[in-house]
Design a protein around this motif. Structure first.
Motif, PDB file in Angstrom:
ATOM      1  N   ALA A  36       0.819  -1.214   0.000  1.00  8.99           N
ATOM      2  CA  ALA A  36       0.000   0.000   0.000  1.00  8.99           C
ATOM      3  C   ALA A  36       0.852   1.261   0.000  1.00  8.99           C
ATOM      4  O   ALA A  36       0.429   2.307  -0.499  1.00  8.99           O
ATOM      5  CB  ALA A  36      -0.922   0.007   1.217  1.00  8.99           C
ATOM      6  N   PHE A  37       2.063   1.170   0.532  1.00  6.75           N
ATOM      7  CA  PHE A  37       2.955   2.325   0.583  1.00  6.75           C
ATOM      8  C   PHE A  37       3.956   2.350  -0.567  1.00  6.75           C
ATOM      9  O   PHE A  37       4.964   3.045  -0.518  1.00  6.75           O
ATOM     10  CB  PHE A  37       3.684   2.377   1.923  1.00  6.75           C
ATOM     11  N   GLY A  38       3.676   1.560  -1.599  1.00  2.12           N
ATOM     12  CA  GLY A  38       4.446   1.643  -2.837  1.00  2.12           C
ATOM     13  C   GLY A  38       5.694   0.794  -2.913  1.00  2.12           C
ATOM     14  O   GLY A  38       6.474   0.942  -3.860  1.00  2.12           O
ATOM     15  N   VAL A  39       5.901  -0.102  -1.964  1.00  2.00           N
ATOM     16  CA  VAL A  39       7.059  -0.987  -2.042  1.00  2.00           C
ATOM     17  C   VAL A  39       6.767  -2.069  -3.081  1.00  2.00           C
ATOM     18  O   VAL A  39       5.709  -2.705  -3.025  1.00  2.00           O
ATOM     19  CB  VAL A  39       7.353  -1.642  -0.673  1.00  2.00           C
ATOM     20  N   PRO A  40       7.648  -2.301  -4.046  1.00  2.00           N
ATOM     21  CA  PRO A  40       7.417  -3.325  -5.067  1.00  2.00           C
ATOM     22  C   PRO A  40       7.169  -4.693  -4.428  1.00  2.00           C
ATOM     23  O   PRO A  40       7.744  -5.009  -3.378  1.00  2.00           O
ATOM     24  CB  PRO A  40       8.714  -3.324  -5.884  1.00  2.00           C
ATOM     25  N   PRO A  41       6.310  -5.522  -5.049  1.00  2.00           N
ATOM     26  CA  PRO A  41       5.929  -6.806  -4.434  1.00  2.00           C
ATOM     27  C   PRO A  41       7.092  -7.696  -4.018  1.00  2.00           C
ATOM     28  O   PRO A  41       7.106  -8.212  -2.894  1.00  2.00           O
ATOM     29  CB  PRO A  41       5.092  -7.472  -5.536  1.00  2.00           C
ATOM     30  N   VAL A  42       8.074  -7.904  -4.899  1.00  2.00           N
ATOM     31  CA  VAL A  42       9.183  -8.785  -4.558  1.00  2.00           C
ATOM     32  C   VAL A  42       9.984  -8.219  -3.393  1.00  2.00           C
ATOM     33  O   VAL A  42      10.322  -8.925  -2.437  1.00  2.00           O
ATOM     34  CB  VAL A  42      10.101  -9.011  -5.780  1.00  2.00           C
ATOM     35  N   THR A  43      10.266  -6.915  -3.458  1.00  2.00           N
ATOM     36  CA  THR A  43      11.003  -6.275  -2.372  1.00  2.00           C
ATOM     37  C   THR A  43      10.201  -6.310  -1.073  1.00  2.00           C
ATOM     38  O   THR A  43      10.765  -6.507   0.014  1.00  2.00           O
ATOM     39  CB  THR A  43      11.331  -4.816  -2.731  1.00  2.00           C
ATOM     40  N   ALA A  44       8.889  -6.134  -1.173  1.00  2.00           N
ATOM     41  CA  ALA A  44       8.033  -6.184   0.013  1.00  2.00           C
ATOM     42  C   ALA A  44       8.065  -7.569   0.650  1.00  2.00           C
ATOM     43  O   ALA A  44       8.152  -7.718   1.878  1.00  2.00           O
ATOM     44  CB  ALA A  44       6.600  -5.818  -0.355  1.00  2.00           C
ATOM     45  N   ASN A  45       8.020  -8.610  -0.181  1.00  2.00           N
ATOM     46  CA  ASN A  45       8.049  -9.980   0.328  1.00  2.00           C
ATOM     47  C   ASN A  45       9.371 -10.263   1.042  1.00  2.00           C
ATOM     48  O   ASN A  45       9.405 -10.820   2.143  1.00  2.00           O
ATOM     49  CB  ASN A  45       7.845 -10.962  -0.823  1.00  2.00           C
ATOM     50  N   VAL A  46      10.465  -9.873   0.397  1.00  2.00           N
ATOM     51  CA  VAL A  46      11.789 -10.089   0.965  1.00  2.00           C
ATOM     52  C   VAL A  46      11.945  -9.319   2.279  1.00  2.00           C
ATOM     53  O   VAL A  46      12.378  -9.872   3.303  1.00  2.00           O
ATOM     54  CB  VAL A  46      12.869  -9.648  -0.038  1.00  2.00           C
TER      55      VAL A  46
END
Length: 253
Positions: A36-46
């Motif tokens: 929701a705060f704009g972190v890319p999905p892969v980076t957010a998961n990591v």
């Protein structure tokens, strides 16, 4: 990340750490928050996985009293989680995420059903084991491979790993739900730490997001231990089932 966003991410970490200490699936709170705060999905998961490891450790510390007398059991099952977690992390590198998409909802649903039917199934398992000399302290024979399989799942996906572990321990190991929660926290910590190590080695980590989640989840781990310890076995099963069903709905959606 703005100051307000940083506060909200840290609060999401508190909520995730609290839930993880009791049952698991705190990722369902922190991962969407980062997106929701704009972190890319892969980076957010990591970043989410790395950030929640300290919270998992906090949950273990919070439940240290319930770990008393479980040394041999935990050591034995920890080896299953370590092997499973490594295998799951390697699969994460080698396979597309679609490989497990079909089976993950089924596993979560199975875990919820097993948790709800746990007392009845455990009585049947105990009666059968008693005729063969009783249930060993580490559980019936299939507990170790089942924990290893849950480790593979947790190393690859992670969400609702606690639901599966509580189902396995609740049915195959003769002990209280609170002590199973303590064991589950140790096993989940091992799997999550392995996955985080792989992520750090092969992917980009948003260390600001990971740090905020880590800070919040450490606090949440202590809160979760306090809350979870007060829940009756029946209510704890209900909480586990609710979290599992929520995870199932989110994944199917």
């Amino acid at each position: 990340m703005s100051p307000l966003e940083a506060v909200l991410v840290a609060l999401a970490g508190v909520a995730a750490g609290t839930i993880n200490a009791v049952v698991g699936s705190g990722t369902l709170i922190t991962f969407p928050t980062l997106l929701a705060f704009g972190v890319p999905p892969v980076t957010a998961n990591v970043s989410n996985t790395v950030g929640l490891v300290p919270g998992s450790l906090s949950g273990v510390v919070g439940y240290r009293r319930e770990l008393g007398g479980q040394r041999s059991r935990v050591v034995r099952l920890a080896s299953a989680s370590l092997i499973g977690g490594i295998a799951g992390a390697l699969l994460l590198l080698w396979l597309p995420s679609s490989a497990f998409d079909a089976i993950v909802p089924a596993l979560i649903l199975l875990g919820v059903v097993l948790v709800l039917l746990g007392p009845r199934i455990q009585r049947a398992v105990a009666a059968r084991a008693e005729s063969r000399g009783g249930i060993p302290d580490h559980g019936v024979w299939w507990v170790w491979p089942a924990v290893a399989a849950a480790g593979v799942y947790g190393g690859y996906f992670g969400a609702a790993q606690g639901v599966l572990l509580m189902a396995i321990l609740g049915i195959g190991v003769a002990d209280t739900m609170q002590r199973h929660t303590a064991t589950k926290n140790v096993l989940a910590l091992i799997v999550n730490a392995v996955a985080a190590a792989v992520f750090v080695a092969v992917a980009d980590v948003d260390w600001t997001a990971a740090g905020l989640i880590a800070l919040g989840s450490v606090v949440g781990g202590q809160l979760g231990a306090g809350v979870g310890r007060r829940l009756s076995p029946t209510l704890l099963r209900a909480v586990i089932a609710l979290v599992g069903i929520t995870a199932l709905v989110v994944m199917l959606a």
